[in-house]
Design an enzyme around this catalytic site. Structure first.
Site, short mmCIF file in Angstrom:
data_model
loop_
_atom_site.label_atom_id
_atom_site.label_comp_id
_atom_site.label_asym_id
_atom_site.label_seq_id
_atom_site.Cartn_x
_atom_site.Cartn_y
_atom_site.Cartn_z
N HIS A 85 -1.45 -7.59 2.50
CA HIS A 85 -1.25 -8.28 3.89
C HIS A 85 -2.66 -7.76 4.88
CE1 HIS A 85 0.53 -4.97 6.28
NE2 HIS A 85 0.56 -4.47 5.29
N THR A 131 11.56 -6.39 -11.48
CA THR A 131 11.41 -7.80 -11.61
C THR A 131 10.15 -8.13 -10.61
OG1 THR A 131 13.36 -8.56 -12.76
CG2 THR A 131 11.82 -10.20 -11.78
N GLN A 151 -7.66 -0.31 3.64
CA GLN A 151 -8.35 -0.95 4.79
C GLN A 151 -9.80 -1.33 4.35
OE1 GLN A 151 -7.70 -1.57 7.62
NE2 GLN A 151 -5.60 -0.98 7.94
N CYS A 157 2.06 2.15 12.67
CA CYS A 157 3.20 2.84 12.22
C CYS A 157 3.42 4.20 13.45
CB CYS A 157 2.89 3.72 10.83
SG CYS A 157 1.90 2.64 9.84
N ASN A 195 -7.85 3.78 8.96
CA ASN A 195 -7.09 2.51 9.84
C ASN A 195 -6.82 2.75 11.35
OD1 ASN A 195 -5.31 4.96 8.74
ND2 ASN A 195 -3.71 3.53 10.18
N SER A 244 -3.57 -3.22 -0.67
CA SER A 244 -2.46 -3.87 -0.05
C SER A 244 -2.84 -5.11 0.27
CB SER A 244 -2.01 -3.12 1.38
OG SER A 244 -1.05 -3.94 2.05
N GLY A 256 0.67 -1.08 -0.10
CA GLY A 256 0.08 0.02 0.16
C GLY A 256 0.73 1.31 0.00
N1 PLP Z 1 -3.11 3.12 4.07
C1 PLP Z 1 -3.67 2.75 5.16
C2 PLP Z 1 -5.13 3.20 5.37
C3 PLP Z 1 -3.21 1.48 5.70
O1 PLP Z 1 -3.87 1.26 6.80
C4 PLP Z 1 -2.07 1.20 5.52
C5 PLP Z 1 -1.12 0.02 6.70
O2 PLP Z 1 -1.44 0.04 7.56
C6 PLP Z 1 -1.25 1.78 4.40
C7 PLP Z 1 -2.01 2.53 3.63
C8 PLP Z 1 0.23 1.00 4.04
O3 PLP Z 1 0.02 -0.15 3.70
P1 PLP Z 1 1.29 -1.00 3.44
O4 PLP Z 1 1.32 -1.57 5.00
O5 PLP Z 1 1.00 -2.32 2.47
O6 PLP Z 1 2.45 -0.63 3.03
#
Ligand code: PLP
Length: 384
Positions: free
Chosen positions: A206, A242, A184, A329, A154, A204, A74
């Site tokens: 994961h 790649t 999200q 984060c 998030n 994203s 993401g």
């Molecule tokens: N955007 C939002 C709203 C998210 O919650 C997150 C990850 O927590 C991201 C972007 C970043 O995604 P990634 O962890 O795949 O880099």
């Protein structure tokens, strides 16, 4: 009450890969190790894996397969969208609009662009973490080249009114591009760039039980953006390098699982959240609900007054329960959540906040167990 080895309620930070994802990653790593750019058969097999996943994602978003560009997640998709549009279209204007509650991937991309001479307007939010359409309307101008907003927050699960946002952008300035951070919401809520008149959308892997380090950016055909990297010309030179074919296959498998079960999963998440919130409010006093009642079905943010969120988090961890104080984060940094601050939540309520985020793997029995443990631990901490 059953005994649980581990209860994972931090699914907004990341999710456990599903068996379908693990199988796909394993299969591709063992059988399909070719480089998709190679002309021989092994290369073609790898290319087919990529096309398969781009078709899966495109069908979920209801867009064209050649509008999907794979990234390392993401964060990269968001950087590519924001910086890519800004740098490619700077001759037309230097104004960008985003909100104060975006993920750091968007906020810091915008801050980096400020250093390159772009002017960024950050929309404020109300007490529920939502933006005001009037505020957006007043901010869109001739020089606005991009509006970048998230779909689901998030930290709180707040859902932005993207249909109205998209309609307003295109009415006020049809040349303004609209990027949606759907990290999200992808898989969990309907995400259709065409409903929102979005030109770009980030996802994203994961967050939907896919592999970490996988993601994609939808770019509407005809929208030109500058790449972040330069290299071998993969992904139509928009994202050279790649491709991570095993990760892409895992992302495809996880996305398929979500799309096949979307109604069932939504109902399950909603049931878990409702049971959790009502259980907490019934059994624990002095709790403030920081998420809006109409938020996303998988995220809820609560403040347990007179208790430090971090202390409670570690006590729950001792019971095998994993939650978060906010976004992953932030949690290793000392600073207060920028999302809760933007919602004008008091400093003490921010310090006592915890985020609980659910997945279809969670069960009602787990929720009831967590409520019981939460009540006991909050009571104990308040006695100290
Ligand atoms: N955007 C939002 C709203 C998210 O919650 C997150 C990850 O927590 C991201 C972007 C970043 O995604 P990634 O962890 O795949 O880099």
């Amino acid at each position: 009450m059953p005994d649980f080895k581990e209860i994972y309620l931090d699914n907004s930070a990341t999710t456990q890969p599903c068996p379908e994802c693990i199988l796909a990653v394993n299969r591709v790593l063992t059988e399909t190790y070719g480089n998709p750019s190679s002309l021989h058969n092994l290369g073609l097999k790898a290319e087919k894996e990529k096309i398969k996943t781009s078709k899966i994602i495109a069908s979920i978003l209801k867009v064209k397969q050649d509008e999907i560009y794979f990234t390392s997640g993401g964060t990269e998709a968001i950087n590519l969208a924001i910086k890519g549009i800004a740098r490619r279209h700077k001759k037309r204007g230097n104004h960008i609009i985003t909100s104060q509650v975006e993920h750091p991937a968007a906020l810091y991309s915008c801050q980096a662009l400020e250093k390159e001479g772009f002017h960024i307007d950050y929309l404020t939010t109300d007490a529920e973490g939502n933006i005001s359409l009037e505020d957006l309307d007043a901010k869109i101008k001739k020089e606005t080249i991009l509006v970048s907003l998230m779909h689901v927050n998030n930290e709180t699960g707040t859902i932005f009114p993207l249909k109205e946002v998209g309609a307003m952008i295109k009415k006020k300035n049809p040349t303004t591009f609209f990027h949606v951070d759907a990290v999200q919401s992808f898989g969990k809520l309907p995400c259709r760039p065409s409903f929102w008149q979005a030109d770009l959308l980030s996802i994203s892997g994961h967050k939907i039980h896919g592999p970490k380090g996988t993601g994609a950016l939808y770019i509407r055909n005809g929208v030109a953006i500058a790449p972040l990297f330069h290299g071998g010309g993969q992904e139509k030179e928009i994202r050279p390098g790649t491709e991570n074919i095993s990760g892409i296959a895992g992302l495809g498998a996880a996305a398929t699982r979500y799309s096949k079960n979307s109604t069932e999963f939504y109902t399950q998440l909603e049931t878990l959240k409702k049971r959790f919130v009502s259980g907490v409010l019934k059994n624990i006093s002095e709790v403030k609900l920081n998420s809006p009642p109409q938020g996303a079905p998988h995220i809820v943010n609560l403040s347990f007054r007179s208790v430090r969120g971090e202390v409670l988090l570690h006590l729950l961890e001792k019971e095998g329960i994993f939650v978060s104080t906010g976004s992953a984060c932030h949690s290793r940094h000392q600073n207060l959540s920028h999302v809760l601050l933007a919602m004008k939540i008091s400093e003490s309520d921010i310090r006592s906040a915890l985020r609980f985020s659910f997945s279809p793997y969670n069960t009602i029995a787990e929720i009831d167990f967590v409520v019981k443990k939460l009540a006991a631990n909050v009571k104990e901490l308040r006695c100290i």
